[in-house]
Write a protein that holds these residues in place. Structure first.
Motif, mmCIF file in Angstrom:
data_model
loop_
_atom_site.group_PDB
_atom_site.id
_atom_site.type_symbol
_atom_site.label_atom_id
_atom_site.label_comp_id
_atom_site.label_asym_id
_atom_site.label_seq_id
_atom_site.Cartn_x
_atom_site.Cartn_y
_atom_site.Cartn_z
ATOM 1 N N PHE A 13 -5.658 5.732 1.604
ATOM 2 C CA PHE A 13 -4.863 4.576 1.207
ATOM 3 C C PHE A 13 -5.079 4.227 -0.259
ATOM 4 O O PHE A 13 -6.173 4.409 -0.802
ATOM 5 N N VAL A 14 -4.028 3.699 -0.854
ATOM 6 C CA VAL A 14 -4.137 2.937 -2.096
ATOM 7 C C VAL A 14 -3.531 1.566 -1.810
ATOM 8 O O VAL A 14 -2.331 1.454 -1.574
ATOM 9 N N ASN A 15 -4.385 0.529 -1.750
ATOM 10 C CA ASN A 15 -3.963 -0.816 -1.377
ATOM 11 C C ASN A 15 -3.926 -1.732 -2.600
ATOM 12 O O ASN A 15 -4.751 -1.603 -3.511
ATOM 13 N N PHE A 16 -2.974 -2.664 -2.571
ATOM 14 C CA PHE A 16 -2.858 -3.658 -3.636
ATOM 15 C C PHE A 16 -2.718 -5.055 -3.019
ATOM 16 O O PHE A 16 -2.068 -5.219 -1.996
ATOM 17 N N GLU A 17 -3.341 -6.022 -3.656
ATOM 18 C CA GLU A 17 -3.097 -7.431 -3.359
ATOM 19 C C GLU A 17 -2.764 -8.123 -4.678
ATOM 20 O O GLU A 17 -3.481 -7.981 -5.655
ATOM 21 N N ASN A 28 0.816 -1.208 0.000
ATOM 22 C CA ASN A 28 0.000 0.000 0.000
ATOM 23 C C ASN A 28 0.853 1.263 0.000
ATOM 24 O O ASN A 28 2.031 1.248 0.368
ATOM 25 N N TYR A 29 0.200 2.331 -0.416
ATOM 26 C CA TYR A 29 0.707 3.681 -0.197
ATOM 27 C C TYR A 29 -0.361 4.422 0.594
ATOM 28 O O TYR A 29 -1.555 4.324 0.273
ATOM 29 N N HIS A 30 0.044 5.134 1.649
ATOM 30 C CA HIS A 30 -0.948 5.872 2.420
ATOM 31 C C HIS A 30 -0.471 7.283 2.709
ATOM 32 O O HIS A 30 0.730 7.558 2.804
ATOM 33 N N TYR A 31 -1.461 8.166 2.841
ATOM 34 C CA TYR A 31 -1.216 9.565 3.176
ATOM 35 C C TYR A 31 -1.981 9.877 4.454
ATOM 36 O O TYR A 31 -3.198 9.706 4.517
ATOM 37 N N ASP A 32 -1.255 10.320 5.484
ATOM 38 C CA ASP A 32 -1.845 10.566 6.796
ATOM 39 C C ASP A 32 -2.311 12.021 6.875
ATOM 40 O O ASP A 32 -1.497 12.959 6.849
ATOM 41 N N MET A 33 -3.623 12.204 6.980
ATOM 42 C CA MET A 33 -4.215 13.539 7.058
ATOM 43 C C MET A 33 -4.543 13.944 8.495
ATOM 44 O O MET A 33 -5.191 14.962 8.728
ATOM 45 N N SER A 34 -4.112 13.152 9.472
ATOM 46 C CA SER A 34 -4.394 13.438 10.877
ATOM 47 C C SER A 34 -3.636 14.680 11.337
ATOM 48 O O SER A 34 -2.519 14.960 10.866
ATOM 49 N N ASP A 35 -4.215 15.411 12.270
ATOM 50 C CA ASP A 35 -3.547 16.578 12.831
ATOM 51 C C ASP A 35 -2.280 16.157 13.575
ATOM 52 O O ASP A 35 -2.300 15.239 14.390
#
Length: 344
Positions: free
Chosen positions: A337-341, A40-47
């Motif tokens: 997220f962009v997840n791959f299997e 996966n690639y993820h981007y955290d938008m949390s404060d």
């Protein structure tokens, strides 16, 4: 302990019944290797997020399955992922089991076996590469362990499972007390409907605040129901409860957790579908305390997205995941997220 003795007797009887089975002479043994990767690639938008984005391989499975005869199958699977020691890619023995089809209605598995607590829920949810099912995600039970289990076909619609396992999961060996976890489930499956009741129990010696040792029994219970209306739409819900434990492998007197999970999928065709899921997790308040003991991890989780499966063996999904804490002092999580299997 009468229940445990009954389960041991039931497993022993089922094994003895299968001893009279005859194999057909024309069978040819065969096997195949398998592999599966969660990327996966993820981007955290949390404060206040420390790590804004990252590429990850969360899990990799390597396995081999060999059909020894018409009634015996052996399989081995290794799980490569992060461990508690901090290594990102440590290999664990996830499965090393022998399956024995004793009769048309009894099948026994032994060794490092796959368990049944959330197997049906995980299959119905269908997005393990994105997020684990509720019991697995929040530590209500392991997906595999050392032990023995038997599956019974009661009728065309009813199935039952009984098992005895070490209870620590596949990443740990049996603890010093040598006590096992035992349990059973009942599954009803008819056309588009599936319903399941599950319960297990294990005990351990716990030292209280005054230094006294007490035998404490931890239990886990789950109820699950799902319905597939057509090839396009399915919906499910489950309730889960764990008593006297902070985690399935950690017995703790009067520490309880429970939660709900609801999930649904709509498929436009065989390649494109949208999905959503909502989880609710809470805990009890200990005697003499004013707040829930697991407040820091209590909350509501939301997962929603769209999946595209271009060819057999490849899935990809753009999805949003959020966790809203019940603790007003904790910051909520918000991630894209962009997840791959991909598997063979």
């Amino acid at each position: 302990m009468k229940v445990k003795q009954f389960l041991i007797a039931a497993l022993a009887i089922s094994m003895s019944l299968g001893a009279v089975a005859q194999e057909k002479a024309a069978f040819t043994p065969s096997g195949k290797a398998t592999g599966k990767v969660f990327f996966n690639y993820h981007y955290d938008m949390s404060d206040g997020a420390n790590q804004e984005s990252s590429f990850e391989i969360k899990r990799t499975y390597f396995g081999y399955k060999y059909q020894i005869s018409e009634n015996f199958t052996a399989s081995v699977t290794f799980d490569v992922g992060k461990n508690d020691g901090g290594s990102d890619y440590s290999a664990f023995l996830k499965k090393a089991q022998l399956e024995w089809k004793m009769s048309p209605v009894v099948k026994v598995s032994l060794g490092m076996i796959g368990l049944e607590q959330f197997s049906d829920q995980e299959k119905f949810w269908g997005y393990r590469y994105i997020m684990k099912s509720f019991n697995d995600e929040y530590g209500f039970g392991p997906s595999a362990d050392l032990g023995i289990k038997a599956k019974f076909k009661i009728s065309d619609d009813f199935f039952a499972n009984a098992f005895i396992i070490n209870g620590e999961g596949y990443k740990k060996v049996q603890d010093d007390d040598g006590k096992q976890r035992f349990g059973a489930d009942l599954v009803y499956h008819h056309k588009g409907l599936i319903a399941k009741l599950y319960i297990d129990a294990n005990s351990a010696t716990v030292v209280d605040g005054t230094g006294n040792e007490n035998d404490v029994t931890a239990t886990a219970f789950s109820a699950f129901a799902g319905y597939k209306f057509s090839d396009h739409f399915r919906i499910a819900g489950e309730y889960n409860k764990m008593n006297n434990a902070t985690k399935y492998s950690k017995v703790a007197d009067n520490h309880d957790r429970e939660g709900l999970s609801f999930y649904s999928t709509y498929s436009f065709n065989k390649k494109v579908e949208i999905f959503g899921r909502y989880d609710y997790l809470t805990s009890n308040t200990l005697s003499g305390e004013t707040g829930k003991w697991n407040l820091a991890k209590n909350g509501d989780a939301l997962t929603t997205g769209i999946q595209y499966a271009p060819v057999k063996g490849v899935k990809m999904a753009l999805n949003y995941q959020a966790f809203m804490h019940k603790d007003v002092n904790a910051k909520d999580n918000s991630m894209l997220f962009v997840n791959f299997e991909f598997k063979f």
